[in-house]
Design a protein around this motif. Structure first.
Motif, PDB file in Angstrom:
ATOM      1  N   SER A  67       0.829  -1.215   0.000  1.00  0.00           N
ATOM      2  CA  SER A  67       0.000   0.000   0.000  1.00  0.00           C
ATOM      3  C   SER A  67       0.862   1.264   0.000  1.00  0.00           C
ATOM      4  CB  SER A  67      -0.958  -0.002   1.186  1.00  0.00           C
ATOM      5  OG  SER A  67      -0.244  -0.097   2.402  1.00  0.00           O
ATOM      6  N   LEU A  68       2.003   1.233   0.672  1.00  0.00           N
ATOM      7  CA  LEU A  68       2.900   2.392   0.653  1.00  0.00           C
ATOM      8  C   LEU A  68       3.436   2.650  -0.757  1.00  0.00           C
ATOM      9  CD1 LEU A  68       5.022   1.972   3.923  1.00  0.00           C
ATOM     10  CD2 LEU A  68       3.283   3.698   3.461  1.00  0.00           C
ATOM     11  N   CYS A  69       3.624   1.572  -1.523  1.00  0.00           N
ATOM     12  CA  CYS A  69       4.121   1.708  -2.897  1.00  0.00           C
ATOM     13  C   CYS A  69       3.092   2.424  -3.768  1.00  0.00           C
ATOM     14  CB  CYS A  69       4.445   0.340  -3.484  1.00  0.00           C
ATOM     15  SG  CYS A  69       5.743  -0.547  -2.579  1.00  0.00           S
ATOM     16  N   VAL A  70       1.825   2.104  -3.564  1.00  0.00           N
ATOM     17  CA  VAL A  70       0.748   2.752  -4.322  1.00  0.00           C
ATOM     18  C   VAL A  70       0.724   4.244  -4.004  1.00  0.00           C
ATOM     19  CG1 VAL A  70      -1.759   2.888  -4.626  1.00  0.00           C
ATOM     20  CG2 VAL A  70      -0.637   0.655  -4.459  1.00  0.00           C
ATOM     21  N   VAL A  71       0.827   4.577  -2.726  1.00  0.00           N
ATOM     22  CA  VAL A  71       0.845   5.984  -2.307  1.00  0.00           C
ATOM     23  C   VAL A  71       2.068   6.697  -2.893  1.00  0.00           C
ATOM     24  CG1 VAL A  71       1.032   7.539  -0.326  1.00  0.00           C
ATOM     25  CG2 VAL A  71      -0.481   5.552  -0.209  1.00  0.00           C
ATOM     26  N   ALA A  72       3.217   6.039  -2.879  1.00  0.00           N
ATOM     27  CA  ALA A  72       4.444   6.632  -3.416  1.00  0.00           C
ATOM     28  C   ALA A  72       4.278   6.924  -4.907  1.00  0.00           C
ATOM     29  CB  ALA A  72       5.634   5.704  -3.187  1.00  0.00           C
ATOM     30  N   ARG A  73       3.733   5.963  -5.660  1.00  0.00           N
ATOM     31  CA  ARG A  73       3.531   6.165  -7.101  1.00  0.00           C
ATOM     32  C   ARG A  73       2.573   7.326  -7.351  1.00  0.00           C
ATOM     33  NH1 ARG A  73       1.536   1.490  -8.678  1.00  0.00           N
ATOM     34  NH2 ARG A  73      -0.603   2.210  -8.621  1.00  0.00           N
ATOM     35  N   GLU A  74       1.484   7.376  -6.591  1.00  0.00           N
ATOM     36  CA  GLU A  74       0.510   8.458  -6.758  1.00  0.00           C
ATOM     37  C   GLU A  74       1.138   9.814  -6.445  1.00  0.00           C
ATOM     38  OE1 GLU A  74      -2.733   7.197  -4.293  1.00  0.00           O
ATOM     39  OE2 GLU A  74      -3.501   5.809  -5.813  1.00  0.00           O
ATOM     40  N   THR A  75       1.974   9.868  -5.420  1.00  0.00           N
ATOM     41  CA  THR A  75       2.650  11.123  -5.058  1.00  0.00           C
ATOM     42  C   THR A  75       3.597  11.557  -6.174  1.00  0.00           C
ATOM     43  OG1 THR A  75       2.500  10.576  -2.700  1.00  0.00           O
ATOM     44  CG2 THR A  75       4.109  12.257  -3.332  1.00  0.00           C
ATOM     45  N   ILE A  76       4.371  10.618  -6.699  1.00  0.00           N
ATOM     46  CA  ILE A  76       5.298  10.934  -7.791  1.00  0.00           C
ATOM     47  C   ILE A  76       4.532  11.444  -9.005  1.00  0.00           C
ATOM     48  CG2 ILE A  76       6.936   9.940  -9.455  1.00  0.00           C
ATOM     49  CD1 ILE A  76       7.734   7.967  -7.121  1.00  0.00           C
ATOM     50  N   GLU A  77       3.448  10.757  -9.366  1.00  0.00           N
ATOM     51  CA  GLU A  77       2.665  11.161 -10.532  1.00  0.00           C
ATOM     52  C   GLU A  77       2.020  12.524 -10.320  1.00  0.00           C
ATOM     53  OE1 GLU A  77       0.140   7.756 -11.022  1.00  0.00           O
ATOM     54  OE2 GLU A  77       1.618   6.685 -12.236  1.00  0.00           O
ATOM     55  N   SER A  78       1.544  12.776  -9.115  1.00  0.00           N
ATOM     56  CA  SER A  78       0.906  14.054  -8.802  1.00  0.00           C
ATOM     57  C   SER A  78       1.890  15.210  -8.876  1.00  0.00           C
ATOM     58  CB  SER A  78       0.280  13.970  -7.401  1.00  0.00           C
ATOM     59  OG  SER A  78      -0.132  15.234  -6.969  1.00  0.00           O
ATOM     60  N   VAL A  79       3.060  15.035  -8.271  1.00  0.00           N
ATOM     61  CA  VAL A  79       4.094  16.083  -8.295  1.00  0.00           C
ATOM     62  C   VAL A  79       4.556  16.307  -9.735  1.00  0.00           C
ATOM     63  CG1 VAL A  79       6.462  16.638  -7.608  1.00  0.00           C
ATOM     64  CG2 VAL A  79       4.844  15.767  -5.922  1.00  0.00           C
ATOM     65  N   ALA A  80       4.747  15.227 -10.489  1.00  0.00           N
ATOM     66  CA  ALA A  80       5.205  15.336 -11.877  1.00  0.00           C
ATOM     67  C   ALA A  80       4.200  16.120 -12.712  1.00  0.00           C
ATOM     68  CB  ALA A  80       5.421  13.945 -12.465  1.00  0.00           C
ATOM     69  N   ALA A  81       2.915  15.900 -12.481  1.00  0.00           N
ATOM     70  CA  ALA A  81       1.870  16.587 -13.243  1.00  0.00           C
ATOM     71  C   ALA A  81       1.842  18.080 -12.930  1.00  0.00           C
ATOM     72  CB  ALA A  81       0.517  15.956 -12.945  1.00  0.00           C
TER      73      ALA A  81
END
Length: 91
Positions: free
Chosen positions: A21-35
């Motif tokens: 679950s932490l990996c999912v949150v990490a990916r979402e954070t990376i994608e959000s910041v990148a956007a």
């Protein structure tokens, strides 16, 4: 000069594993910041450590583990502000 000419691409590697679950949150954070970042494109490479015995041994339960531009950046949690700074510094 087009917008593409001024885009900087920063490689980000996310070491992950299934049912993390932490990996999912990490990916979402990376994608959000990148956007949200203008002028920076993130080339996200997600690596499942369970697919490689050496990676599984090296990272095991220490995921998510994030490299920004080849440098260790985060373990377990990705801080949005710090990620933004690291991405900008890598351009």
């Amino acid at each position: 000069m087009s917008a593409e000419d001024t885009e900087a691409t920063v490689p980000v590697t996310l070491y992950t594993r299934e049912d993390c679950s932490l990996c999912v949150v990490a990916r979402e954070t990376i994608e959000s910041v990148a956007a949200d970042l203008d002028g920076v494109t993130v080339d996200l490479d997600e690596v499942d450590v369970d697919t490689d015995p050496e990676l599984a041994e090296e990272y095991g339960e220490r995921v998510p583990y994030v490299l920004v531009d080849g440098h260790p950046a985060f373990k377990y949690e990705v801080d949005e502000r710090e990620l933004r700074l690291k991405l900008l510094a890598a351009t």
